[in-house]
Design an enzyme around this catalytic site. Sequence first.
Site, PDB file in Angstrom:
ATOM      1  N   SER A   8     -19.574  16.049  15.693  1.00 32.16           N
ATOM      2  CA  SER A   8     -18.842  16.532  14.525  1.00 32.16           C
ATOM      3  C   SER A   8     -18.880  15.491  13.401  1.00 32.16           C
ATOM      4  CB  SER A   8     -17.395  16.813  14.909  1.00 32.16           C
ATOM      5  OG  SER A   8     -16.820  15.641  15.453  1.00 32.16           O
ATOM      6  N   CYS A  70     -20.324  15.459  21.675  1.00 31.65           N
ATOM      7  CA  CYS A  70     -18.981  15.692  21.150  1.00 31.65           C
ATOM      8  C   CYS A  70     -18.264  16.493  22.226  1.00 31.65           C
ATOM      9  CB  CYS A  70     -19.076  16.486  19.849  1.00 31.65           C
ATOM     10  SG  CYS A  70     -17.480  16.995  19.192  1.00 31.65           S
ATOM     11  N   GLU A 162     -11.705   6.918  11.980  1.00 28.98           N
ATOM     12  CA  GLU A 162     -12.604   7.238  10.847  1.00 28.98           C
ATOM     13  C   GLU A 162     -12.143   6.524   9.579  1.00 28.98           C
ATOM     14  OE1 GLU A 162     -15.278   9.805  10.419  1.00 28.98           O
ATOM     15  OE2 GLU A 162     -15.474  10.103  12.572  1.00 28.98           O
ATOM     16  N   CYS A 194     -13.445  11.640  24.437  1.00 27.33           N
ATOM     17  CA  CYS A 194     -13.776  11.859  23.026  1.00 27.33           C
ATOM     18  C   CYS A 194     -14.712  10.722  22.634  1.00 27.33           C
ATOM     19  CB  CYS A 194     -12.509  11.822  22.176  1.00 27.33           C
ATOM     20  SG  CYS A 194     -12.854  11.796  20.399  1.00 27.33           S
ATOM     21  N   HIS A 196     -15.156   9.071  20.072  1.00 19.81           N
ATOM     22  CA  HIS A 196     -14.612   7.954  19.293  1.00 19.81           C
ATOM     23  C   HIS A 196     -13.924   6.916  20.187  1.00 19.81           C
ATOM     24  CE1 HIS A 196     -15.171  10.725  15.991  1.00 19.81           C
ATOM     25  NE2 HIS A 196     -14.809   9.803  15.132  1.00 19.81           N
TER      26      HIS A 196
END
Length: 269
Positions: A8, A70, A162, A194, A196
């Site tokens: 994403s 993702c 982010e 996830c 991240h």
Amino acid sequence: MAVGIFDSGLGGLTVLDAVAGKLPDVPLYYYADSAHAPYGVRTMDDVHGLTKTAVASMWEAGCDLVILACNTASAAALRRMQEAGVPKGKRVLGVFVPMIEALTERQWGDNSPPREVAVKDVALFATPATVASRAFQRELAFRAIGVDVEAQACGGVVDAIEDGDMILTEALVRSHVDALKRKMPKPDAAILGCTHYPLMHDAFQAALGEDVKVFSQADLVADSLSDYLERHPDMIGDADPAFVTSGDPKRVSDRATQFLRRQIIFQSA
Ligand code: DGL
């Protein structure tokens, strides 16, 4: 020639980095759907529609194999896309199965019936959409019995990463781990579900305690891809290696460069 890696946004770069480290000779085509990120707060249908469109464009660009790096896309779209059928010669794979195979100590493609495994209490940290999908529990149930999964939706963590706000991110990680521990005081293992979250591996490990095994997805996906390409070397398609985004290439390049601490230049998808 390239293998496609879809995310994403920037999180999948943790997977890309692990793949590039493990398979330096495999060219990669990375697609960040930054115009629509974050996916983690969207509905299942929405994530499915966006993922389907992006993956179709990657196949079109010449990727034969696309990895959904993702978890949210893997949770909401992978099974639906595979069940609907993919074009001839194309494949799409997700990130859940390699992680669950590692957790349940299975070799790739071991489809034997579910059995008891060493871990009993597993903490899953993921986006709200991934937690709501229950896809992790569904895939786990195909492979293991007697495993209790407690899932914690980690609202805010992706946005804080982010935004590059590490102080807020660490505070959020601690508060999500505390919330999880109120439901499951002593997990044996934790899944960072996830893309991240590997960036916050140390913060999760510190908050969970050293005796909890924290599974790092990026390396597991890289190992599994290496295994897959050994058996299917023809799945490296004709796409030119590139970093493409549906968002603003300049902004995404700046963030990606900050994220991976090396220069990354995105172009428009
Ligand atoms: N990369 C997504 C994942 O692994 C999280 C980011 C998002 O919410 O878009 O679930």
